[in-house]
Design an enzyme around this catalytic site. Structure first.
Site, PDB file in Angstrom:
ATOM      1  N   GLU B  29       0.820  -1.135  -0.063  1.00 31.91           N
ATOM      2  CA  GLU B  29       0.162  -0.050   0.063  1.00 31.91           C
ATOM      3  C   GLU B  29       0.646   1.206  -0.073  1.00 31.91           C
ATOM      4  OE1 GLU B  29      -3.327   0.457  -0.274  1.00 31.91           O
ATOM      5  OE2 GLU B  29      -3.417   2.503   1.077  1.00 31.91           O
ATOM      6  N   ALA B  59      -5.115  -4.355   1.488  1.00 32.59           N
ATOM      7  CA  ALA B  59      -5.454  -5.717   2.105  1.00 32.59           C
ATOM      8  C   ALA B  59      -4.277  -6.519   2.196  1.00 32.59           C
ATOM      9  CB  ALA B  59      -6.326  -6.267   0.664  1.00 32.59           C
ATOM     10  N   GLU B  60      -3.722  -6.727   3.527  1.00 38.64           N
ATOM     11  CA  GLU B  60      -2.333  -7.417   3.703  1.00 38.64           C
ATOM     12  C   GLU B  60      -2.445  -8.809   3.481  1.00 38.64           C
ATOM     13  OE1 GLU B  60      -4.161  -5.136   5.654  1.00 38.64           O
ATOM     14  OE2 GLU B  60      -2.809  -3.560   6.094  1.00 38.64           O
ATOM     15  N   GLN B  82       2.503  -1.631   6.165  1.00 39.42           N
ATOM     16  CA  GLN B  82       2.844  -0.474   6.375  1.00 39.42           C
ATOM     17  C   GLN B  82       3.387  -0.520   7.897  1.00 39.42           C
ATOM     18  OE1 GLN B  82      -0.150   2.333   5.384  1.00 39.42           O
ATOM     19  NE2 GLN B  82       1.002   2.698   3.666  1.00 39.42           N
ATOM     20  N   PHE B  83       2.700  -0.823   8.719  1.00 39.55           N
ATOM     21  CA  PHE B  83       2.958  -1.141  10.188  1.00 39.55           C
ATOM     22  C   PHE B  83       2.867  -2.372  10.732  1.00 39.55           C
ATOM     23  CE2 PHE B  83       1.636   3.530   9.556  1.00 39.55           C
ATOM     24  CZ  PHE B  83       2.775   4.170  10.333  1.00 39.55           C
ATOM     25  N   PHE B  86      -0.460  -4.003  11.607  1.00 39.85           N
ATOM     26  CA  PHE B  86      -1.522  -4.253  10.295  1.00 39.85           C
ATOM     27  C   PHE B  86      -1.116  -5.812   9.504  1.00 39.85           C
ATOM     28  CE2 PHE B  86      -1.618   0.577   9.430  1.00 39.85           C
ATOM     29  CZ  PHE B  86      -2.092   0.785  10.737  1.00 39.85           C
ATOM     30  N   HIS B 129      -0.149   1.243  16.400  1.00 40.04           N
ATOM     31  CA  HIS B 129       1.132   1.518  15.392  1.00 40.04           C
ATOM     32  C   HIS B 129       2.436   1.498  16.324  1.00 40.04           C
ATOM     33  CE1 HIS B 129      -2.204   3.714  13.475  1.00 40.04           C
ATOM     34  NE2 HIS B 129      -1.272   3.603  12.367  1.00 40.04           N
TER      35      HIS B 129
END
Lengths: 344, 327
Positions: B29, B59-60, B82-83, B86, B129
């Site tokens: 993403e 959509a991981e 991203q993190f 997630f 996060h």
């Protein structure tokens, strides 16, 4: 659309429904033989399971015509790669696995072409055939197939990926994510759902609020078709078209929903009498694809009763030989347990 | 050599590998025009195009699962989550699928993919996060797990990871991205996976750590030196496979062991390091093995006071070292 049951009996001519699809009489006989072989193997595996020799079986009974027809179309079109689902024993026969291969996979013997006794039947990878099935977590393989198709496109290859799954697997989030991604990138892939209307015991009406899974396809930006899986000619026609579409310049994915029946319980560990009525099972058996196909061949003069008996006898002999040979195959060596944890 | 930040080193590693090998590609993403939320792939889409730099849907599971399929095909995807918080939707694909494919196919399939995941706290990221997820990954045979602390290590280990034929989870502590700078050679070099690094020599206590905490550990060791205690700081760098030889050599040399990591102490990587030492260096120990790290909270709280209470820092580590020195 070709419809087996609506065709009148005719004489042997070029206007036969399968001839309209450029399928010859001898090819029809070959497809029938493969279906009979698949059914015979499946029945033998049930017997071996009840004898305690084969630990688990996920029956293919009810989807033979859809699986054989689908494989036939793919082989004719050529250049296809398969991410297949666990019930597709007929597809594996079509791709060249022998009855012995099928048997050793179910025993978990070292000669298993897919995983050498590491996983359930047919899971793993058989480069020769070429099929990948990597998981019991249904739905996850749609992502792998989509990634593989993306890889083919990235490398400029002409390969078309066929990925099959059940109606149960279509509920997983990964199935949605894969189809969404494939639609965005117009990937060369055919999504094939064998909808037998049951996820183990949960009926379709509790899995989805729609009658046809194919209706989801427009939401991903590509076409979907709901097809009677007992109508092998319709299966062949739609699979061909989907592969051609995948390969065409502005093509992309297609979702094919083959409506099939599950004639047996989910697996050999299941008892479907707990959740299916005798009336329902009776209705299901009337849609058995084998008698439907046999009637078509007999009606159109492609086969005689005597030829049919010969095919049945030959199949039984092959299965007897494969069973005997599989028994003699060695088990995996325990010292191999920790092989291949990491790639070199 | 030029001084670079961790994020610059990571970007440089990917850039060089993508230039050298057309099979290497990135997906995730925001990795395209945005260049990644931490700018790790800034400028990549302009150089390599949309076929090799793919902005995915959010959509991981599919980011990881599509990478598995790409790897089956012989490509070398670098997926970005991203993190770390997630990555849970991608767990099935990483732990359930990527880690098992080679084994489950009896060696016929390989999964040469890298999943880059920024992790860790100290940035007021709150419950979603800030997490350290290495304990969950550490438990999975078939995966390799890397946690670099310095720009030099980050570049060399990421290059090794991209060339590795296994699924590699590359954990980047996000607070180190810009806070840590160091010398990074231009051009190609590799740091082998599975080799720890003694970042500071010492003789009284061995301090094992990795990631951001490794820097706090070095600071604590410098303080202890002024108090007459010599602390050896070992940066584990690779969590799976752990470098048992380096761990045991250091423990045998000093006889006292402290393990410090930001992740939860219970069930963390430190438990395994302690078990290795207890099993194979017990006779050399002069004190019980001590661990320090994240408390038993389900995540890192948002308010600065709560975050500070959760995090390790040089003060906490110094205190633990003093206690151990006095034993």
């Amino acid at each position: 659309m070709a419809q087996l049951k609506e065709r009148p009996a005719t004489s042997h001519s070029a206007s036969l429904p399968h001839h309209d699809l450029s399928v010859s009489d001898s090819q029809m006989l070959e497809l029938y033989s493969k279906m009979v072989l698949a059914r015979g193997l499946d029945e033998r595996l049930w017997a071996l399971n009840r004898q305690g020799k084969v630990p688990l079986l996920a029956s293919c009974q009810g989807l033979e015509s859809a699986s054989v027809g689908n494989a036939f179309a793919a082989l004719q079109e050529g250049g296809c790669f398969f991410f297949s689902y666990y019930r597709e024993l007929p597809l594996r026969l079509m791709l060249g696995l022998s009855p012995l291969d099928i048997m050793v996979a179910h025993y978990g013997k070292a000669a298993d072409a897919f995983n050498a006794g590491r996983q359930f039947l047919f899971q793993g990878y058989s480069p020769k055939h070429p099929i990948i099935i990597n998981s019991n977590v249904v739905g996850s393989s749609l992502c792998h197939a989509t990634g593989y198709a993306l890889g083919c496109k990235t490398l400029g290859e002409d390969t078309v990926v066929l990925v099959s799954f059940g109606d149960g697997g279509s509920s997983e989030g990964e199935a949605h994510e894969a189809m969404n991604f494939a639609g965005i990138h117009k990937l060369p892939i055919v999504f094939i759902c064998y909808n037998n209307k049951l996820a183990i015991s949960v009926p379709q009406r509790k899995q989805m609020a729609i009658d046809n899974l194919a209706d989801r396809a427009p939401g991903y930006g590509f076409p979907g078709y709901s097809i009677d899986g007992m109508d092998i000619l319709s299966v062949i026609k739609h699979t061909r078209e989907a592969i051609q579409r995948a390969r065409s310049k502005d093509g992309g994915p297609t979702l094919l929903e083959f409506k099939v029946e599950r004639l047996k319980p989910h697996t050999s560990d299941d008892d479907d009498r707990k959740y299916r009525t005798p009336e329902e099972l009776d209705l299901v058996r009337r849609r058995d694809p084998l008698p439907i196909f046999r009637s078509y061949l007999l009606e159109h003069g492609v086969i005689t009763d005597e030829q049919d008996r010969l095919i049945q006898a030959q199949v039984k002999e092959k299965i007897d030989q494969a069973t005997e040979a599989a028994e003699k195959e060695p088990w995996p060596d325990p010292s191999t347990l920790l092989n291949h944890v990491y790639s070199p | 050599m030029a001084a670079k930040s961790v994020i610059e080193a990571i970007r440089e590693a990917m850039l060089e590998e993508m230039r050298a090998d057309s099979r290497v590609m990135v997906l995730g993403e925001d990795v395209g025009k945005r260049g990644g939320v931490f700018l790790a792939t800034q400028g990549f889409i302009e150089e390599f195009g949309e076929a090799r730099v793919i902005d995915t849907p959010l959509a991981e599971a599919s980011i990881a699962g599509i990478s598995v399929g790409l790897a089956f095909k012989g490509l070398r995807p670098i997926a970005e989550i991203q993190f770390s918080d997630f990555w849970w939707p991608a767990c099935n694909q990483i732990i359930g699928e990527a880690s098992r494919a080679h084994y489950g196919s009896n060696g016929a399939l390989s999964v040469p993919m890298v999943v880059r995941i920024p992790y860790g706290g100290g940035v007021l990221g709150g419950l979603y996060h800030s997490q350290s997820i290495e304990g969950y990954l550490y438990n999975t045979p078939g995966l390799k797990v890397i946690t670099p602390a310095t720009p030099y290590d980050a570049k060399g280990l990421l290059k090794a990871s991209i060339r590795d034929n296994n699924p590699v989870i590359f954990l980047e502590h996000k607070k180190t991205y810009r806070a840590v700078r160091g010398e990074v050679p231009d051009g190609d070099y590799i740091i082998p996976i599975g080799v720890a690094d003694v970042k500071r020599q010492g003789s009284d206590i061995s301090l094992f750590s990795y990631g951001l905490t490794m820097h706090y550990s070095l600071e604590a060791a410098a303080r202890l030196e002024k108090e007459g205690v010599s602390v050896e700081v070992v940066d584990l760098r690779t969590l799976r496979p752990l470098d048992k030889d380096t761990i045991l050599a250091s423990a045998r040399k000093t006889g006292k062991v402290l393990i410090a990591h930001e992740a939860n102490v219970i069930g963390g990587v430190g438990a395994e390091v302690a078990a290795i030492i207890a099993a194979d260096a017990f006779e050399y120990l002069d004190a019980p093995i001590h661990r320090i790290g994240g408390p038993d909270a389900p995540g890192m709280a948002f308010a600065p006071t709560l975050e500070s209470a959760y995090m390790l820092n040089p003060d906490k580590i110094s205190a633990a070292l003093r206690e151990l020195a006095a034993y």
